[in-house]
Write an enzyme that holds these catalytic residues in place. Structure first.
Site, PDB file in Angstrom:
ATOM      1  N   LYS A  90      43.521  39.990  20.845  1.00  0.00           N
ATOM      2  CA  LYS A  90      42.970  40.638  19.654  1.00  0.00           C
ATOM      3  C   LYS A  90      42.756  39.665  18.490  1.00  0.00           C
ATOM      4  CE  LYS A  90      45.003  45.094  20.865  1.00  0.00           C
ATOM      5  NZ  LYS A  90      45.883  46.203  20.470  1.00  0.00           N
ATOM      6  N   GLY A 133      57.789  43.816  16.900  1.00  0.00           N
ATOM      7  CA  GLY A 133      56.672  42.962  17.297  1.00  0.00           C
ATOM      8  C   GLY A 133      55.897  42.496  16.085  1.00  0.00           C
TER       9      GLY A 133
END
Length: 254
Positions: free
Chosen positions: A64, A120
């Site tokens: 991404k 994360g």
């Protein structure tokens, strides 16, 4: 033929082809086809997009951020997040968007939460941090936490568990392995006091199993996948769709 795909590594598990091809068929878009593309090197994403003459692509882990860096133009929240999960050919440009955050928020709309911990620090975590501005962020190492300068951040080493209503796993732990996204002892302390857990992965993971053991109200990534997919589908076809209808079509093949 208009070709659509999902770029990722791994990608063989992806249910996206089922979802999009079901919707293409429903709308009689018989020359539209959605497939999977295993991409090992994120630096090649736009080159491969153009070589394969792709009209639109979904982007999943771990590409991404490369998609953000290499798209000809980035629009919307993706500019702030610096992560792209949707690429669309518009004229002679490849445009990058991000539908993760809106899709996730829609997927947990029935949860009643105040405090949030995001586990994360990748592209999905960045997307969610823009929607949940008061969330804390926990990551294995400190390096990637610099992107979350408006949030309270912790590494595994300096984190002291406290009460959060909602624990969100945005990592790939459990996607193709049996790993947890943080040390088990940290997660167990968190789950003792939490109400809800959410995982962006849509098959059962060790994180989800542990959350169930502690009786948490759990959401896997299926609804997020659907709702962010509905937003992408509208960009792919470039006409106004019935979002509820498309969501139901996508859910029917999961």
């Amino acid at each position: 033929m208009k070709l659509f795909t999902i770029f990722g590594n791994p990608v063989s598990h992806s249910k996206s082809p089922r979802m999009y091809n079901k919707c293409f068929k429903f709308y009689n878009l018989n020359n539209y086809c959605y497939t999977r593309t295993l991409l090992e090197n994120g630096e090649d994403i736009i080159k491969v997009f153009k070589e394969l003459n792709i009209t639109g692509a979904s982007v999943t882990v771990p590409h991404k951020e490369w998609a953000y860096k290499l798209a000809d133009e980035v629009r919307g929240i993706a500019k702030d997040i610096k992560a792209v999960n949707c690429l669309v050919q518009e004229g002679d440009k490849v445009i990058g968007y991000n539908t993760d955050a809106e899709g996730f928020v829609e997927s947990i709309k029935e949860f009643n939460y105040q405090s949030i911990l995001i586990i994360g620090a990748g592209g999905t975590a960045k997307a969610l941090s823009k929607m949940f501005k008061h969330a804390d962020v926990l990551n294995r190492s400190e390096n990637r936490l610099k992107d979350f300068f408006t949030h309270t951040t912790y590494t595994w080493d300096n984190f002291k568990p406290k009460k959060y209503d909602l624990i969100i796993n945005t990592t790939s732990a459990g996607l193709s392995d049996d790993n947890l996204p943080a040390p088990k002892e940290i997660l167990e302390e968190l789950f003792e006091d939490a109400k809800y857990a959410a995982d962006v992965i849509y098959h059962e993971t060790p994180f989800q199993k542990l959350a169930k053991e502690y009786g948490l109200n759990l959401k896997d990534g299926s609804d997020m996948l659907v709702y962010q997919g509905v937003l992408q589908f509208e960009k792919f076809v470039d006409f106004k769709i019935n979002t509820k209808e498309v969501a139901e079509l996508m859910k029917s093949v999961l």
